[in-house]
Design a protein around this motif. Structure first.
Motif, PDB file in Angstrom:
ATOM      1  N   LEU A  37       1.132  -1.721   0.135  1.00 53.23           N
ATOM      2  CA  LEU A  37       0.422   0.490   0.341  1.00 53.23           C
ATOM      3  C   LEU A  37       1.222   1.404  -0.157  1.00 53.23           C
ATOM      4  O   LEU A  37       0.645   2.219  -0.929  1.00 53.23           O
ATOM      5  CB  LEU A  37      -1.075  -0.107   1.313  1.00 53.23           C
ATOM      6  CG  LEU A  37      -1.978  -0.311   1.509  1.00 53.23           C
ATOM      7  CD1 LEU A  37      -2.798  -0.773   2.171  1.00 53.23           C
ATOM      8  CD2 LEU A  37      -3.591   0.442   0.247  1.00 53.23           C
ATOM      9  N   LEU A  38       1.940   0.656   1.348  1.00 52.62           N
ATOM     10  CA  LEU A  38       2.933   3.101   0.806  1.00 52.62           C
ATOM     11  C   LEU A  38       3.631   2.906   0.006  1.00 52.62           C
ATOM     12  O   LEU A  38       3.714   3.566  -0.679  1.00 52.62           O
ATOM     13  CB  LEU A  38       3.823   2.118   2.131  1.00 52.62           C
ATOM     14  CG  LEU A  38       2.943   1.995   3.531  1.00 52.62           C
ATOM     15  CD1 LEU A  38       4.542   2.819   4.775  1.00 52.62           C
ATOM     16  CD2 LEU A  38       1.806   3.154   3.529  1.00 52.62           C
ATOM     17  N   MET A  39       4.134   1.132  -0.910  1.00 55.62           N
ATOM     18  CA  MET A  39       5.010   2.164  -2.128  1.00 55.62           C
ATOM     19  C   MET A  39       4.085   2.032  -3.335  1.00 55.62           C
ATOM     20  O   MET A  39       4.149   2.803  -4.442  1.00 55.62           O
ATOM     21  CB  MET A  39       5.663   0.212  -2.497  1.00 55.62           C
ATOM     22  CG  MET A  39       6.184   0.272  -1.729  1.00 55.62           C
ATOM     23  SD  MET A  39       7.950   1.072  -1.825  1.00 55.62           S
ATOM     24  CE  MET A  39       7.253   2.197  -0.383  1.00 55.62           C
TER      25      MET A  39
ATOM     26  N   HIS B 142       5.739   4.949   7.304  1.00 53.25           N
ATOM     27  CA  HIS B 142       6.181   4.392   6.279  1.00 53.25           C
ATOM     28  C   HIS B 142       7.927   3.430   6.960  1.00 53.25           C
ATOM     29  O   HIS B 142       8.516   2.210   7.057  1.00 53.25           O
ATOM     30  CB  HIS B 142       7.147   5.262   4.781  1.00 53.25           C
ATOM     31  CG  HIS B 142       8.219   3.910   3.524  1.00 53.25           C
ATOM     32  ND1 HIS B 142       9.016   5.479   3.786  1.00 53.25           N
ATOM     33  CD2 HIS B 142       8.177   3.181   3.009  1.00 53.25           C
ATOM     34  CE1 HIS B 142      10.086   4.868   2.624  1.00 53.25           C
ATOM     35  NE2 HIS B 142       9.314   3.242   2.276  1.00 53.25           N
ATOM     36  N   SER B 143       8.305   5.045   7.951  1.00 53.63           N
ATOM     37  CA  SER B 143      10.123   4.998   8.157  1.00 53.63           C
ATOM     38  C   SER B 143       9.147   3.276   9.563  1.00 53.63           C
ATOM     39  O   SER B 143      10.366   2.748   9.465  1.00 53.63           O
ATOM     40  CB  SER B 143      10.497   6.130   8.947  1.00 53.63           C
ATOM     41  OG  SER B 143      10.002   6.212   9.280  1.00 53.63           O
ATOM     42  N   ARG B 144       8.170   3.788   9.907  1.00 58.48           N
ATOM     43  CA  ARG B 144       8.129   3.031  11.454  1.00 58.48           C
ATOM     44  C   ARG B 144       7.706   1.376  10.693  1.00 58.48           C
ATOM     45  O   ARG B 144       8.717   0.117  11.302  1.00 58.48           O
ATOM     46  CB  ARG B 144       7.175   3.369  11.995  1.00 58.48           C
ATOM     47  CG  ARG B 144       6.471   2.640  13.138  1.00 58.48           C
ATOM     48  CD  ARG B 144       5.668   3.704  13.967  1.00 58.48           C
ATOM     49  NE  ARG B 144       4.321   3.779  13.188  1.00 58.48           N
ATOM     50  CZ  ARG B 144       3.920   4.056  13.662  1.00 58.48           C
ATOM     51  NH1 ARG B 144       3.492   5.019  15.075  1.00 58.48           N
ATOM     52  NH2 ARG B 144       2.353   4.531  13.256  1.00 58.48           N
ATOM     53  N   LEU B 145       7.721   1.026   9.582  1.00 55.14           N
ATOM     54  CA  LEU B 145       7.338   0.224   9.149  1.00 55.14           C
ATOM     55  C   LEU B 145       8.530  -1.022   8.567  1.00 55.14           C
ATOM     56  O   LEU B 145       8.771  -1.770   9.010  1.00 55.14           O
ATOM     57  CB  LEU B 145       6.852   0.372   7.182  1.00 55.14           C
ATOM     58  CG  LEU B 145       6.142  -1.413   6.560  1.00 55.14           C
ATOM     59  CD1 LEU B 145       5.165  -1.210   6.151  1.00 55.14           C
ATOM     60  CD2 LEU B 145       7.224  -1.398   5.726  1.00 55.14           C
ATOM     61  N   TRP B 146       9.775   0.028   7.950  1.00 57.55           N
ATOM     62  CA  TRP B 146      10.624  -0.497   7.702  1.00 57.55           C
ATOM     63  C   TRP B 146      11.600  -0.663   9.000  1.00 57.55           C
ATOM     64  O   TRP B 146      12.601  -1.180   9.008  1.00 57.55           O
ATOM     65  CB  TRP B 146      11.563   0.316   7.094  1.00 57.55           C
ATOM     66  CG  TRP B 146      11.396  -0.039   5.435  1.00 57.55           C
ATOM     67  CD1 TRP B 146      10.969   1.166   4.658  1.00 57.55           C
ATOM     68  CD2 TRP B 146      12.481  -0.583   5.087  1.00 57.55           C
ATOM     69  NE1 TRP B 146      10.524   0.358   3.442  1.00 57.55           N
ATOM     70  CE2 TRP B 146      12.057  -0.941   3.585  1.00 57.55           C
ATOM     71  CE3 TRP B 146      13.006  -1.662   4.943  1.00 57.55           C
ATOM     72  CZ2 TRP B 146      11.609  -1.520   2.830  1.00 57.55           C
ATOM     73  CZ3 TRP B 146      13.405  -3.194   4.115  1.00 57.55           C
ATOM     74  CH2 TRP B 146      12.546  -2.397   2.421  1.00 57.55           C
ATOM     75  N   VAL B 147      11.678   0.096   9.866  1.00 62.00           N
ATOM     76  CA  VAL B 147      12.735  -0.086  11.575  1.00 62.00           C
ATOM     77  C   VAL B 147      11.630  -1.370  11.859  1.00 62.00           C
ATOM     78  O   VAL B 147      12.480  -2.049  12.146  1.00 62.00           O
ATOM     79  CB  VAL B 147      12.227   0.759  12.427  1.00 62.00           C
ATOM     80  CG1 VAL B 147      12.172   0.435  13.602  1.00 62.00           C
ATOM     81  CG2 VAL B 147      12.760   2.287  12.020  1.00 62.00           C
ATOM     82  N   GLU B 148      10.217  -1.510  11.559  1.00 60.39           N
ATOM     83  CA  GLU B 148       9.455  -3.129  12.218  1.00 60.39           C
ATOM     84  C   GLU B 148      10.599  -4.128  11.373  1.00 60.39           C
ATOM     85  O   GLU B 148      10.328  -5.387  12.224  1.00 60.39           O
ATOM     86  CB  GLU B 148       8.304  -2.955  12.397  1.00 60.39           C
ATOM     87  CG  GLU B 148       7.879  -3.888  13.149  1.00 60.39           C
ATOM     88  CD  GLU B 148       6.208  -4.205  12.606  1.00 60.39           C
ATOM     89  OE1 GLU B 148       5.133  -2.865  11.895  1.00 60.39           O
ATOM     90  OE2 GLU B 148       5.023  -4.639  13.392  1.00 60.39           O
ATOM     91  N   ARG B 149      10.365  -3.501  10.124  1.00 62.31           N
ATOM     92  CA  ARG B 149      10.995  -5.570   9.386  1.00 62.31           C
ATOM     93  C   ARG B 149      12.129  -6.049   9.701  1.00 62.31           C
ATOM     94  O   ARG B 149      12.717  -6.497   9.374  1.00 62.31           O
ATOM     95  CB  ARG B 149      10.079  -5.108   7.912  1.00 62.31           C
ATOM     96  CG  ARG B 149       8.698  -5.670   8.150  1.00 62.31           C
ATOM     97  CD  ARG B 149       7.866  -4.677   6.905  1.00 62.31           C
ATOM     98  NE  ARG B 149       6.563  -4.608   6.757  1.00 62.31           N
ATOM     99  CZ  ARG B 149       5.737  -4.306   7.130  1.00 62.31           C
ATOM    100  NH1 ARG B 149       6.543  -3.705   8.050  1.00 62.31           N
ATOM    101  NH2 ARG B 149       4.357  -4.884   7.405  1.00 62.31           N
ATOM    102  N   LEU B 150      13.045  -4.856   9.626  1.00 60.85           N
ATOM    103  CA  LEU B 150      14.550  -4.856   9.924  1.00 60.85           C
ATOM    104  C   LEU B 150      14.753  -5.253  10.562  1.00 60.85           C
ATOM    105  O   LEU B 150      15.519  -6.290  11.413  1.00 60.85           O
ATOM    106  CB  LEU B 150      15.613  -3.245   9.707  1.00 60.85           C
ATOM    107  CG  LEU B 150      15.241  -2.999   8.325  1.00 60.85           C
ATOM    108  CD1 LEU B 150      15.147  -1.361   8.094  1.00 60.85           C
ATOM    109  CD2 LEU B 150      16.092  -3.928   7.087  1.00 60.85           C
ATOM    110  N   ALA B 151      14.081  -4.501  12.408  1.00 61.71           N
ATOM    111  CA  ALA B 151      14.013  -5.898  13.646  1.00 61.71           C
ATOM    112  C   ALA B 151      14.340  -6.851  13.775  1.00 61.71           C
ATOM    113  O   ALA B 151      14.935  -8.169  14.502  1.00 61.71           O
ATOM    114  CB  ALA B 151      13.793  -4.698  14.479  1.00 61.71           C
ATOM    115  N   HIS B 152      12.855  -7.307  12.374  1.00 52.48           N
ATOM    116  CA  HIS B 152      12.632  -8.891  12.775  1.00 52.48           C
ATOM    117  C   HIS B 152      12.540  -9.319  10.978  1.00 52.48           C
ATOM    118  O   HIS B 152      12.363 -10.870  11.380  1.00 52.48           O
ATOM    119  CB  HIS B 152      11.053  -8.680  13.044  1.00 52.48           C
ATOM    120  CG  HIS B 152      10.789  -7.758  14.903  1.00 52.48           C
ATOM    121  ND1 HIS B 152      11.137  -8.365  15.440  1.00 52.48           N
ATOM    122  CD2 HIS B 152      10.498  -6.522  14.803  1.00 52.48           C
ATOM    123  CE1 HIS B 152      10.828  -7.519  16.747  1.00 52.48           C
ATOM    124  NE2 HIS B 152      10.175  -6.624  15.816  1.00 52.48           N
TER     125      HIS B 152
END
Lengths: 176, 255
Positions: A37-39, B142-152
Motif C-alpha cells: 500500500l505504501l509503495m 513508511h519509516s516505522r514500517l521499515w524499522v519493524e521489518r528490519l528489526a525482525h
C-alpha cells in the motif's frame, strides 16, 4: 521474499475521483500488504489525482483476453469451487487514454468460469480481470488527508516552465 | 501580524534550525536516488527527500517574511559554520537500516513537533505546520514500517539496525535541546514547551525501539549554552556537493 529474490507482485487500482471507477494503473513489488500500500501510494499517487487505492496480490487476479472469454463462454462450465466474490474489471478500448481495466462491479460465483459467464457483457470486451475480493486491500478513508490531499496543493513544473535555452556545444555536432 | 523585534529574532533562529534539519536530511536521503534496494523504494525515498527539502523551503519562507532573507541564498551560499542543523541530520547517508532508522526518529520527532506548532499563536507558523504535518504522517508510517521489518527480518538486518541505533539514538538529545532564545518564544505562545516535546518524543520513540528488543545507549552530552553552536565534520563536505552547482554560476537566472 521468494527464492529468486523477487518480492511478490501486487496490482494497483487507482480511483481519480469519488465519481470515477477504480482503474488498473500498474503494479508494485512489496514484502507484504502494508508495504505494498505504501509503495503504491509513493509510485502512483504522488501527483494528482487520487482519492483511493485498491491492491490485489498477483495470484488473486485472473486475466482473460477477448479470445479466452469467447472460448470460455462456448465451453460448458464446471462448478466445483465454493462461491466467492470477485471484483470485475473490464478493458473496453484500445485507445491509449482509455485502455485501462476499469472496475465495473462485483459478482459472486463458484469459480472463475462461472464468474465470467455472469459478468461478461453481451458485447465481448477486449479483456476482463476477475479479482478475488477477499484478497483486495484498500487505502483507508482516514488516510486520504495525509496520502492524497497534499498533492493537490503542489505546483508541478513541466520542463517548459524552466526558461532554459538549449544551445548545442559545437563539439557535439562534429562528434559523429 | 508583527512580532516584537526580540521575538522576531528568536523565531528567525528557530525557523533556521527547522529548515536546516530538513534540508540536510533531505539532501542525504536524495542520495539514494538510483541506489535504493528496490525500484519502488527508490521512488519512495526520492519523494521523502523532496518533501523534506520542500518543508525546508516552507520554514525559510516564514523566515523571509520576518527578516527579508532570500531562501536560495541561505541554502546555497551560506558557510557550513553558519548552518544550524542538528547532528542527527548531518550524519552521512549510511546504509538502508541507518537511513530508515534516522528517518523514523526524525518523523516521530516531527509528528510531535508539528502537532504543537499547529497551535502556535503566530498564525503563519501554525498554518505552515498544519500543512507540513499531513505529509509527515505518511513518512512516519513508511519509516516505522521499515524499522519493524528490519528489526525482525534477518540476522544481518537486525545487526545493521543495532549499529544504526548506536549512532543515531544518542544524537536525539541535541535535536531536542532548546536554543537559547526558545524560552522567549515559548513564553509568548509562539512555540511549545521544549521539555514537554522532548518527553513526548523520547517516550514514543524509546517505546517503539524497546518493543523491538533494542537496548538504547545513553544520550550524547549536549553542549552548554547554544546546543547547536558546533557542526559535525560531516556538514562541510555535504554542502560542498549541495552548493556546487549554484556556486558555479551565482548569477544564473535559471538552473
Amino acid at each position: 521474499m521468494t527464492v529468486d529474490g523477487q518480492l511478490p507482485r501486487w496490482e494497483v487500482f487507482k480511483q481519480d475521483a469519488s465519481s470515477k471507477a477504480h482503474a488498473a494503473v500498474g503494479s508494485v513489488h512489496a514484502a507484504d500488504a502494508e508495504h505494498a500500500l505504501l509503495m503504491a501510494r509513493s509510485v502512483f499517487a504522488r501527483r494528482p489525482s487520487a482519492v483511493s487505492l485498491w491492491l490485489a496480490p498477483r495470484w488473486a487476479v485472473h486475466e482473460f483476453t477477448r479470445e479466452q472469454l469467447a472460448e470460455a463462454l462456448a465451453t460448458p462450465g464446471t462448478q466445483l469451487a465454493a462461491p466467492m466474490r470477485y471484483r470485475v474489471f473490464i478493458k473496453s478500448s484500445d485507445r491509449r487514454s482509455m485502455a485501462a481495466y476499469e472496475h465495473r462491479g462485483e459478482v459472486v460465483a463458484s469459480g472463475t468460469s462461472a464468474a465470467l459467464r455472469a459478468a461478461t457483457p453481451d458485447e465481448l470486451p477486449l479483456g476482463m480481470w476477475l479479482v478475488e475480493d477477499a484478497a483486495v486491500i484498500a487505502s483507508a478513508p482516514a488516510d486520504a488527508e495525509a496520502w492524497f490531499a497534499p498533492a493537490s496543493d503542489k505546483r508541478y513544473k513541466q520542463q517548459s516552465e524552466y526558461a532554459v535555452s538549449v544551445k548545442r556545444h559545437p563539439a557535439t555536432r562534429e562528434g559523429t | 501580524m508583527t512580532l516584537a523585534p526580540e521575538l522576531s529574532a528568536a523565531l528567525v533562529e528557530r525557523l533556521t534550525a527547522f529548515a536546516d534539519d530538513e534540508l540536510v536530511l533531505g539532501h542525504h536521503q536524495a542520495g539514494w536516488t538510483g541506489h535504493a534496494p528496490l525500484l519502488e523504494e527508490d521512488i519512495a525515498i526520492a519523494n521523502v527527500a523532496q518533501d523534506e527539502i520542500g518543508h525546508a523551503v516552507a520554514w525559510l519562507e516564514l523566515r523571509a517574511a520576518l527578516d527579508g532573507s532570500d531562501p536560495d541564498r541561505l541554502v546555497f551560499f551560506r558557510a557550513a559554520s553558519d548552518y544550524r542543523s542538528a547532528w542527527l541530520s548531518e550524519q552521512p547517508r549510511g546504509d538502508w537500516a541507518f537511513t530508515m532508522l534516522r528517518q523514523y526518529l526524525f518523523d516521530a520527532y516531527e509528528a510531535e513537533l508539528l502537532a504543537r506548532l499547529s497551535a502556535s499563536s503566530y498564525r503563519p507558523l501554525a498554518d505552515t505546520a498544519a500543512k507540513v504535518a499531513r505529509e509527515e504522517l505518511f513518512h512516519l508510517r513508511h519509516s516505522r514500517l521499515w524499522v519493524e521489518r528490519l528489526a525482525h527480518g534477518t540476522d544481518e538486518s537486525r545487526d545493521r539496525l543495532v549499529s544504526a541505533v548506536a549512532v543515531a539514538w544518542p544524537l536525539m538529545a541535541q535535536l531536542l535541546a532548546p536554543l537559547p532564545q526558545d524560552a522567549a518564544l515559548e513564553a509568548a505562545g509562539i512555540t511549545y514547551s521544549s521539555r514537554d516535546l522532548e518527553e513526548s518524543v523520547v517516550a514514543a520513540t524509546s517505546a517503539e525501539l524497546v518493543r523491538h528488543g533494542f537496548a538504547l545507549p545513553p544520550f550524547a552530552p549536549v553542549p552548554a549554552g547554544d546546543p547547536r553552536a558546533l557542526r559535525t565534520e560531516h556538514l562541510a563536505p555535504t554542502l560542498l556537493v549541495m552548493q556546487s552547482v549554484a556556486r558555479s554560476d551565482a548569477d544564473a537566472q535559471a538552473w
